[in-house]
Design an enzyme around this catalytic site. Sequence first.
Site, mmCIF file in Angstrom:
data_model
loop_
_atom_site.group_PDB
_atom_site.id
_atom_site.type_symbol
_atom_site.label_atom_id
_atom_site.label_comp_id
_atom_site.label_asym_id
_atom_site.label_seq_id
_atom_site.Cartn_x
_atom_site.Cartn_y
_atom_site.Cartn_z
ATOM 1 N N MET A 1 5.080 -0.637 0.760
ATOM 2 C CA MET A 1 6.008 -0.123 -0.211
ATOM 3 C C MET A 1 7.404 -0.098 0.411
ATOM 4 O O MET A 1 7.563 0.258 1.563
ATOM 5 C CB MET A 1 5.577 1.264 -0.658
ATOM 6 C CG MET A 1 6.576 1.925 -1.578
ATOM 7 S SD MET A 1 5.985 3.467 -2.269
ATOM 8 C CE MET A 1 5.374 2.836 -3.803
ATOM 9 N N LEU A 2 8.358 -0.459 -0.370
ATOM 10 C CA LEU A 2 9.732 -0.428 0.118
ATOM 11 C C LEU A 2 10.176 1.012 0.332
ATOM 12 O O LEU A 2 9.880 1.888 -0.456
ATOM 13 C CB LEU A 2 10.670 -1.087 -0.899
ATOM 14 C CG LEU A 2 10.579 -2.593 -1.000
ATOM 15 C CD1 LEU A 2 11.438 -3.097 -2.151
ATOM 16 C CD2 LEU A 2 11.005 -3.248 0.291
ATOM 17 N N GLY A 37 7.034 -2.228 -9.410
ATOM 18 C CA GLY A 37 7.541 -1.730 -8.134
ATOM 19 C C GLY A 37 7.653 -2.844 -7.125
ATOM 20 O O GLY A 37 8.378 -3.809 -7.322
ATOM 21 N N ASP A 38 6.899 -2.715 -6.048
ATOM 22 C CA ASP A 38 6.927 -3.740 -5.005
ATOM 23 C C ASP A 38 5.588 -4.479 -4.935
ATOM 24 O O ASP A 38 5.194 -4.967 -3.886
ATOM 25 C CB ASP A 38 7.303 -3.136 -3.655
ATOM 26 C CG ASP A 38 6.343 -2.046 -3.200
ATOM 27 O OD1 ASP A 38 5.417 -1.709 -3.964
ATOM 28 O OD2 ASP A 38 6.505 -1.525 -2.090
ATOM 29 N N GLU A 39 4.907 -4.564 -6.064
ATOM 30 C CA GLU A 39 3.648 -5.314 -6.137
ATOM 31 C C GLU A 39 3.847 -6.565 -6.982
ATOM 32 O O GLU A 39 4.515 -6.537 -8.006
ATOM 33 C CB GLU A 39 2.528 -4.452 -6.719
ATOM 34 C CG GLU A 39 2.121 -3.320 -5.800
ATOM 35 C CD GLU A 39 0.899 -2.579 -6.304
ATOM 36 O OE1 GLU A 39 0.386 -2.910 -7.394
ATOM 37 O OE2 GLU A 39 0.458 -1.665 -5.591
#
Length: 114
Positions: A1-2, A37-39
Amino acid sequence: MLDDRPGHFCGDRILVELTEIVRSTLRAADRCYRFGGDEFVLLLPGTDADGLRPALDKLVNKIRAELESPEGPMTVSIGATDLGPDDTPNSWLARADQALYRAKQSGRDRVEIL
């Protein structure tokens, strides 16, 4: 995750750079979709279970070498699976998500294939 500490602008820049690395590493027929998100979800048509590992290892190595945040190099955890004849979109994504969870639990910065 960022990490949110460097700020949203930095996070957005990293996501843009990540997609550029993905595009430059994968084949023209492959597709990358932001899932949230970051996926991301990568579709690699014509790639069987044996072809997943080399393609995704190449991507992980390129991200390690080229993607950095203000806090240092970025890494990526990938959960992958091939699409079986009896799979539904939900069963396929659930298996990929399980593989991602396994990658994160096994130390991150790796590829797990189920």
